[in-house]
Design a protein around this motif. Sequence first.
Motif, PDB file in Angstrom:
ATOM      1  N   LEU A  66     -11.683  19.989   5.871  1.00  0.00           N
ATOM      2  CA  LEU A  66     -12.754  20.055   6.876  1.00  0.00           C
ATOM      3  C   LEU A  66     -14.049  19.413   6.390  1.00  0.00           C
ATOM      4  O   LEU A  66     -14.914  19.079   7.198  1.00  0.00           O
ATOM      5  N   THR A  67     -14.164  19.208   5.096  1.00  0.00           N
ATOM      6  CA  THR A  67     -15.321  18.498   4.547  1.00  0.00           C
ATOM      7  C   THR A  67     -15.109  16.989   4.637  1.00  0.00           C
ATOM      8  O   THR A  67     -16.036  16.246   4.962  1.00  0.00           O
ATOM      9  N   LEU A  68     -13.885  16.530   4.365  1.00  0.00           N
ATOM     10  CA  LEU A  68     -13.614  15.093   4.342  1.00  0.00           C
ATOM     11  C   LEU A  68     -13.338  14.478   5.712  1.00  0.00           C
ATOM     12  O   LEU A  68     -13.714  13.339   5.963  1.00  0.00           O
ATOM     13  N   MET A  69     -12.692  15.209   6.600  1.00  0.00           N
ATOM     14  CA  MET A  69     -12.280  14.618   7.883  1.00  0.00           C
ATOM     15  C   MET A  69     -13.422  14.077   8.738  1.00  0.00           C
ATOM     16  O   MET A  69     -13.279  12.996   9.319  1.00  0.00           O
ATOM     17  N   HIS A  77      -9.175   8.169  13.264  1.00  0.00           N
ATOM     18  CA  HIS A  77      -8.693   7.818  14.608  1.00  0.00           C
ATOM     19  C   HIS A  77      -8.181   6.373  14.632  1.00  0.00           C
ATOM     20  O   HIS A  77      -7.170   6.085  15.259  1.00  0.00           O
ATOM     21  N   ASN A  78      -8.915   5.489  13.953  1.00  0.00           N
ATOM     22  CA  ASN A  78      -8.519   4.082  13.908  1.00  0.00           C
ATOM     23  C   ASN A  78      -7.602   3.758  12.736  1.00  0.00           C
ATOM     24  O   ASN A  78      -6.928   2.737  12.739  1.00  0.00           O
ATOM     25  N   HIS A  79      -7.620   4.610  11.706  1.00  0.00           N
ATOM     26  CA  HIS A  79      -6.803   4.394  10.510  1.00  0.00           C
ATOM     27  C   HIS A  79      -6.076   5.693  10.162  1.00  0.00           C
ATOM     28  O   HIS A  79      -6.450   6.399   9.231  1.00  0.00           O
ATOM     29  N   PRO A  80      -5.019   6.031  10.897  1.00  0.00           N
ATOM     30  CA  PRO A  80      -4.322   7.297  10.667  1.00  0.00           C
ATOM     31  C   PRO A  80      -3.721   7.420   9.271  1.00  0.00           C
ATOM     32  O   PRO A  80      -3.471   8.524   8.801  1.00  0.00           O
ATOM     33  N   GLU A  81      -3.523   6.306   8.571  1.00  0.00           N
ATOM     34  CA  GLU A  81      -2.989   6.375   7.209  1.00  0.00           C
ATOM     35  C   GLU A  81      -3.939   7.092   6.253  1.00  0.00           C
ATOM     36  O   GLU A  81      -3.518   7.572   5.203  1.00  0.00           O
ATOM     37  N   LEU A  82      -5.209   7.199   6.620  1.00  0.00           N
ATOM     38  CA  LEU A  82      -6.180   7.934   5.801  1.00  0.00           C
ATOM     39  C   LEU A  82      -5.829   9.420   5.718  1.00  0.00           C
ATOM     40  O   LEU A  82      -6.202  10.099   4.763  1.00  0.00           O
ATOM     41  N   LEU A  83      -5.119   9.914   6.715  1.00  0.00           N
ATOM     42  CA  LEU A  83      -4.741  11.331   6.724  1.00  0.00           C
ATOM     43  C   LEU A  83      -3.751  11.678   5.613  1.00  0.00           C
ATOM     44  O   LEU A  83      -3.633  12.838   5.241  1.00  0.00           O
TER      45      LEU A  83
END
Length: 96
Positions: free
Chosen positions: A59-62, A68-74
């Motif tokens: 919740l700090t990083l998101m 939204h544009n780069h889902p691989e970041l998840l």
Amino acid sequence: MEISNNHVENAIRPFTVGRRNWLFADTPKGASASAAIYSLVESAKANGLDIYKYFNYILTLMPGMDWHNHPELLDKLMPWSEKAKLYCADKKLQEN
């Protein structure tokens, strides 16, 4: 192979105990949100993470990520990622 399935039964026990409480989800979206949170909690437990630290971490990083544009970041936020394990490891589990 283990001779018993106690580990698996203990892992699903919170779900079976909470199932009666989930009957009262007001909307399908609320039930879906509850299921997503429950899935994250159980995945974090299975990966040896401290639940509070893990939710604080994601919740700090998101908010600062353009996921939204780069889902691989998840991928960096998943409970099995090396970064999550580094920052959110459950110290109590490591002592045992």
